[in-house]
Design a protein around this motif. Sequence first.
Motif, PDB file in Angstrom:
ATOM      1  N   ARG A 160       0.982  -1.230  -0.030  1.00  0.00           N
ATOM      2  CA  ARG A 160       0.162   0.068  -0.177  1.00  0.00           C
ATOM      3  C   ARG A 160       0.940   1.160  -0.044  1.00  0.00           C
ATOM      4  NH1 ARG A 160      -5.120  -0.317   1.956  1.00  0.00           N
ATOM      5  NH2 ARG A 160      -5.222   1.826   1.187  1.00  0.00           N
ATOM      6  N   PRO A 161       1.425   1.826  -1.166  1.00  0.00           N
ATOM      7  CA  PRO A 161       2.095   2.953  -1.310  1.00  0.00           C
ATOM      8  C   PRO A 161       1.297   4.111  -0.653  1.00  0.00           C
ATOM      9  CG  PRO A 161       1.640   2.277  -3.520  1.00  0.00           C
ATOM     10  CD  PRO A 161       1.017   1.075  -2.384  1.00  0.00           C
ATOM     11  N   ASP A 162       0.176   4.271  -0.781  1.00  0.00           N
ATOM     12  CA  ASP A 162      -0.487   5.398  -0.105  1.00  0.00           C
ATOM     13  C   ASP A 162      -0.339   5.235   1.426  1.00  0.00           C
ATOM     14  OD1 ASP A 162      -1.915   3.095  -0.142  1.00  0.00           O
ATOM     15  OD2 ASP A 162      -3.816   4.266  -0.345  1.00  0.00           O
ATOM     16  N   THR A 163      -0.377   4.179   1.902  1.00  0.00           N
ATOM     17  CA  THR A 163      -0.091   4.007   3.568  1.00  0.00           C
ATOM     18  C   THR A 163       1.213   4.291   3.610  1.00  0.00           C
ATOM     19  OG1 THR A 163      -1.852   2.329   3.663  1.00  0.00           O
ATOM     20  CG2 THR A 163      -0.328   2.308   5.459  1.00  0.00           C
ATOM     21  N   ASP A 164       2.066   4.097   3.051  1.00  0.00           N
ATOM     22  CA  ASP A 164       3.612   4.469   3.251  1.00  0.00           C
ATOM     23  C   ASP A 164       3.656   6.034   3.210  1.00  0.00           C
ATOM     24  OD1 ASP A 164       4.128   1.738   3.340  1.00  0.00           O
ATOM     25  OD2 ASP A 164       5.047   1.835   1.311  1.00  0.00           O
ATOM     26  N   ASP A 165       2.974   6.720   2.294  1.00  0.00           N
ATOM     27  CA  ASP A 165       2.850   8.162   2.551  1.00  0.00           C
ATOM     28  C   ASP A 165       2.494   8.509   3.692  1.00  0.00           C
ATOM     29  OD1 ASP A 165       3.805   7.990   0.077  1.00  0.00           O
ATOM     30  OD2 ASP A 165       1.640   8.678  -1.069  1.00  0.00           O
ATOM     31  N   VAL A 166       1.109   7.921   4.337  1.00  0.00           N
ATOM     32  CA  VAL A 166       0.813   8.425   5.659  1.00  0.00           C
ATOM     33  C   VAL A 166       1.801   8.032   6.582  1.00  0.00           C
ATOM     34  CG1 VAL A 166      -0.913   7.880   7.434  1.00  0.00           C
ATOM     35  CG2 VAL A 166      -1.639   8.043   4.974  1.00  0.00           C
ATOM     36  N   GLU A 167       2.547   7.049   6.645  1.00  0.00           N
ATOM     37  CA  GLU A 167       3.503   6.527   7.821  1.00  0.00           C
ATOM     38  C   GLU A 167       4.695   7.710   7.551  1.00  0.00           C
ATOM     39  OE1 GLU A 167       4.834   2.653   7.993  1.00  0.00           O
ATOM     40  OE2 GLU A 167       2.662   1.909   8.130  1.00  0.00           O
ATOM     41  N   ARG A 168       5.096   7.985   6.362  1.00  0.00           N
ATOM     42  CA  ARG A 168       6.326   8.782   6.203  1.00  0.00           C
ATOM     43  C   ARG A 168       5.806  10.466   6.948  1.00  0.00           C
ATOM     44  NH1 ARG A 168       7.511   5.810   1.674  1.00  0.00           N
ATOM     45  NH2 ARG A 168       6.147   7.065   0.326  1.00  0.00           N
ATOM     46  N   ALA A 169       4.576  10.648   6.851  1.00  0.00           N
ATOM     47  CA  ALA A 169       4.329  11.905   7.274  1.00  0.00           C
ATOM     48  C   ALA A 169       3.852  11.714   8.925  1.00  0.00           C
ATOM     49  CB  ALA A 169       2.975  12.554   6.775  1.00  0.00           C
ATOM     50  N   LEU A 170       3.501  10.768   9.427  1.00  0.00           N
ATOM     51  CA  LEU A 170       3.278  10.521  10.824  1.00  0.00           C
ATOM     52  C   LEU A 170       4.484  10.374  11.635  1.00  0.00           C
ATOM     53  CD1 LEU A 170       1.064  10.100  12.891  1.00  0.00           C
ATOM     54  CD2 LEU A 170       1.125   7.664  12.448  1.00  0.00           C
ATOM     55  N   TYR A 171       5.452   9.437  11.132  1.00  0.00           N
ATOM     56  CA  TYR A 171       6.692   9.259  11.936  1.00  0.00           C
ATOM     57  C   TYR A 171       7.555  10.419  12.512  1.00  0.00           C
ATOM     58  CZ  TYR A 171      10.757   7.001  14.094  1.00  0.00           C
ATOM     59  OH  TYR A 171      11.657   6.428  14.892  1.00  0.00           O
ATOM     60  N   PRO A 172       7.807  11.475  11.590  1.00  0.00           N
ATOM     61  CA  PRO A 172       8.322  12.811  12.150  1.00  0.00           C
ATOM     62  C   PRO A 172       7.753  13.459  13.333  1.00  0.00           C
ATOM     63  CG  PRO A 172       8.763  12.643   9.713  1.00  0.00           C
ATOM     64  CD  PRO A 172       7.702  11.390  10.107  1.00  0.00           C
ATOM     65  N   TRP A 173       6.201  13.328  13.017  1.00  0.00           N
ATOM     66  CA  TRP A 173       5.445  14.198  13.793  1.00  0.00           C
ATOM     67  C   TRP A 173       5.570  13.226  15.159  1.00  0.00           C
ATOM     68  CZ3 TRP A 173       1.300  11.956  16.578  1.00  0.00           C
ATOM     69  CH2 TRP A 173       0.515  12.882  17.477  1.00  0.00           C
ATOM     70  N   PHE A 174       5.406  11.944  15.099  1.00  0.00           N
ATOM     71  CA  PHE A 174       5.720  11.127  16.199  1.00  0.00           C
ATOM     72  C   PHE A 174       7.176  11.394  17.276  1.00  0.00           C
ATOM     73  CE2 PHE A 174       7.534   7.452  18.281  1.00  0.00           C
ATOM     74  CZ  PHE A 174       6.699   6.907  19.243  1.00  0.00           C
ATOM     75  N   LYS A 175       8.012  11.605  16.388  1.00  0.00           N
ATOM     76  CA  LYS A 175       9.445  11.845  16.909  1.00  0.00           C
ATOM     77  C   LYS A 175       9.300  13.201  17.657  1.00  0.00           C
ATOM     78  CE  LYS A 175      12.296  11.089  13.554  1.00  0.00           C
ATOM     79  NZ  LYS A 175      13.492  10.939  12.910  1.00  0.00           N
ATOM     80  N   ASP A 176       8.914  14.143  17.048  1.00  0.00           N
ATOM     81  CA  ASP A 176       8.637  15.346  17.545  1.00  0.00           C
ATOM     82  C   ASP A 176       8.016  15.391  18.776  1.00  0.00           C
ATOM     83  OD1 ASP A 176       9.166  18.311  17.177  1.00  0.00           O
ATOM     84  OD2 ASP A 176       7.217  18.700  16.815  1.00  0.00           O
ATOM     85  N   ALA A 177       6.999  14.889  18.835  1.00  0.00           N
ATOM     86  CA  ALA A 177       6.054  14.775  20.171  1.00  0.00           C
ATOM     87  C   ALA A 177       6.750  14.066  21.124  1.00  0.00           C
ATOM     88  CB  ALA A 177       4.753  14.197  19.447  1.00  0.00           C
ATOM     89  N   ARG A 178       7.581  12.995  20.926  1.00  0.00           N
ATOM     90  CA  ARG A 178       8.078  12.116  22.073  1.00  0.00           C
ATOM     91  C   ARG A 178       9.315  13.238  22.533  1.00  0.00           C
ATOM     92  NH1 ARG A 178       5.791   9.157  24.708  1.00  0.00           N
ATOM     93  NH2 ARG A 178       7.679   8.053  25.141  1.00  0.00           N
ATOM     94  N   VAL A 179       9.865  14.027  21.490  1.00  0.00           N
ATOM     95  CA  VAL A 179      10.883  14.947  22.268  1.00  0.00           C
ATOM     96  C   VAL A 179      10.347  15.872  23.255  1.00  0.00           C
ATOM     97  CG1 VAL A 179      12.552  16.838  21.498  1.00  0.00           C
ATOM     98  CG2 VAL A 179      12.460  14.813  20.121  1.00  0.00           C
ATOM     99  N   LYS A 180       8.956  16.083  22.869  1.00  0.00           N
ATOM    100  CA  LYS A 180       8.305  17.085  23.720  1.00  0.00           C
ATOM    101  C   LYS A 180       7.531  16.342  25.106  1.00  0.00           C
ATOM    102  CE  LYS A 180       7.513  20.399  20.000  1.00  0.00           C
ATOM    103  NZ  LYS A 180       6.450  20.987  19.065  1.00  0.00           N
ATOM    104  N   TYR A 181       7.976  15.247  25.052  1.00  0.00           N
ATOM    105  CA  TYR A 181       7.426  14.328  26.071  1.00  0.00           C
ATOM    106  C   TYR A 181       5.722  14.267  26.222  1.00  0.00           C
ATOM    107  CZ  TYR A 181      12.166  14.341  27.942  1.00  0.00           C
ATOM    108  OH  TYR A 181      13.444  14.267  28.095  1.00  0.00           O
ATOM    109  N   VAL A 182       5.391  14.175  25.131  1.00  0.00           N
ATOM    110  CA  VAL A 182       3.877  14.099  24.935  1.00  0.00           C
ATOM    111  C   VAL A 182       3.432  12.791  24.826  1.00  0.00           C
ATOM    112  CG1 VAL A 182       1.821  14.605  23.295  1.00  0.00           C
ATOM    113  CG2 VAL A 182       3.610  16.199  23.439  1.00  0.00           C
ATOM    114  N   THR A 183       2.455  12.518  25.899  1.00  0.00           N
ATOM    115  CA  THR A 183       2.012  10.914  26.067  1.00  0.00           C
ATOM    116  C   THR A 183       0.965  10.504  24.684  1.00  0.00           C
ATOM    117  OG1 THR A 183       2.087  11.153  28.258  1.00  0.00           O
ATOM    118  CG2 THR A 183       0.963   9.304  27.343  1.00  0.00           C
TER     119      THR A 183
END
Length: 130
Positions: free
Chosen positions: A65-88
């Motif tokens: 599912r290449p379209d799902t890969d696009d979603v994952e590529r967008a979500l993962y940097p957001w996830f890393k940024d949120a974790r750096v800010k200690y967001v649960t």
Amino acid sequence: MASTAKDVRKLKCISLEQKVAIIEEVEKTAKSQSKICEEQGIARGSLYTVWKDKGKMLIEKRYLRPDTDDVERALYPWFKDARVKYVTLSGPILVEKAKDFAERLGVAGFIGSTGWLGRFRSHHGIKTQE
């Protein structure tokens, strides 16, 4: 008897997309298998192996599912940024944000199931905390 350069065959890796195209061509056209092998540049034995394993190949195609890969590529940097800010972040929060990204990217039919979430976590080495 020594083998010559003509006797040695080169190994060729056939991609999943090419295998699916071969299966569809065999099923939908009236071409002979020899003609299909010639056009695809594969040996008859390779064609028979692809045909024999066609059920497994078509199942694998469903999970590409290449379209799902696009979603994952967008979500993962957001996830890393949120974790750096200690967001649960819980699973439902990740799924909702993924749906938001899918909508922004124009990915139709994105569900964000628990299976998708599990694969996302697995792909990126995200562990759940208890």
